[in-house]
Design an enzyme around this catalytic site. Structure first.
Site, PDB file in Angstrom:
ATOM      1  N   CYS A 176       0.877  -1.174   0.000  1.00  0.00           N
ATOM      2  CA  CYS A 176       0.000   0.000   0.000  1.00  0.00           C
ATOM      3  C   CYS A 176       0.908   1.216   0.000  1.00  0.00           C
ATOM      4  O   CYS A 176       1.700   1.410   0.930  1.00  0.00           O
ATOM      5  CB  CYS A 176      -0.914   0.012   1.221  1.00  0.00           C
ATOM      6  SG  CYS A 176      -1.876   1.530   1.384  1.00  0.00           S
ATOM      7  N   CYS A 189      -4.970   6.859  -2.760  1.00  0.00           N
ATOM      8  CA  CYS A 189      -4.357   5.563  -3.030  1.00  0.00           C
ATOM      9  C   CYS A 189      -3.022   5.817  -3.727  1.00  0.00           C
ATOM     10  O   CYS A 189      -2.999   6.263  -4.884  1.00  0.00           O
ATOM     11  CB  CYS A 189      -5.259   4.698  -3.901  1.00  0.00           C
ATOM     12  SG  CYS A 189      -4.564   3.063  -4.247  1.00  0.00           S
TER      13      CYS A 189
END
Length: 274
Positions: free
Chosen positions: A70, A212
């Site tokens: 991530c 993101c």
């Protein structure tokens, strides 16, 4: 911690409460719940790894599933690892998606960090005949985790509660699906301002997240490949904060990949029952 609005619970594995075996999926879901827990998009366990300057980052989505990578969690991990004395200002993060360089940006007391992500295969246009009017794509790319990118006229007008899940689980993207990223140009972008905006429906969260990091990299790769934007580029996230992306398109591969953004400690405390 927050990375441009993408928020995480972090644990120090050197403490008994941070031992990975103490965090089964059910407990992760409980802590990440926004109504009955702390509330987060994911949970991260940090630990020194190998030689000095290496830090292990275990990442879990809010549904308890383990994620390979991530980007915003890694930016936060870079800042926190330095704060906790696990590493100097330049380090290597060890993740399930590989080991890569990371460093603080600006003053050590600030909030920004930068990651040198592994090379990845250039985005590929996926055959999908069910795109909504005004949508172009999708393109598929794996930047640590799978992503789908769709270009639209205005991300603010995307019916994300409907289009996000449909793209995230599109059969053309494989059995596990992908994060669904929608991107559009910003009309009033001036010199030095981000020229594109994005929104993401994130698998494992199964909802919209405010940013993101690896998705921004996938978006930037599509924009560069289709000659819609020059790199480096700043991409405005749903939170309003900007992620910076630079990379080199080397034939079928994206190389020299850099992602910069926020990694800010919001608060620290003790989890009840830990």
């Amino acid at each position: 911690m927050t990375g441009s609005g993408n928020d995480f619970v972090f644990l120090d594995a050197r403490e008994p409460a941070g031992a990975p075996e103490r965090w089964p999926p059910a407990r992760i879901r409980q802590v990440c719940s926004r109504r009955t827990g702390v509330g987060a998009d994911g949970l991260v366990i940090l630990a020194p790894a190998g030689p000095p300057g290496q830090v292990s980052m275990l990442f879990f989505n809010s549904d308890g599933s383990r994620g390979a990578m991530c980007g915003n969690a890694a930016l936060c991990a870079t800042r926190l690892a330095h704060r906790l004395g696990m590493s100097p200002g330049e380090m290597e993060l060890v993740t399930d998606a590989g080991t890569f360089a990371a460093r603080l940006l600006g003053d050590p007391s600030g909030h920004r960090a930068e990651l040198n992500l592994p090379d990845f295969e250039a985005p590929v246009r996926v055959d999908a005949d069910d795109m909504a009017p005004g949508e172009e794509g999708p393109w598929a790319a794996t930047v640590g985790v799978p992503h789908a990118v769709v270009l639209v006229e205005a991300v603010g007008r995307v019916a994300l509660e409907r289009r996000g899940p449909a793209l995230r689980a599109h059969p053309a993207l494989g059995l596990d699906g992908a994060n669904a990223n929608f991107a559009s140009p910003l009309e009033a972008a001036g010199p030095g301002q981000p020229a594109w905006a994005m929104r993401t429906w994130e698998r494992g969260v199964e909802g919209e997240t405010l940013a993101c990091g690896t998705g921004a990299v996938a978006v930037a790769a599509v924009l560069a490949m289709t000659n819609r934007a020059a790199l480096p580029i700043g991409i405005q996230t749903r939170s309003g904060l900007v992620l910076s992306v630079d990379l080199t398109q080397d034939g079928p591969t994206a190389t020299n990949v850099w992602l910069g953004g926020e990694g800010r400690l919001v608060y620290q405390g003790h989890l009840a029952g830990s």
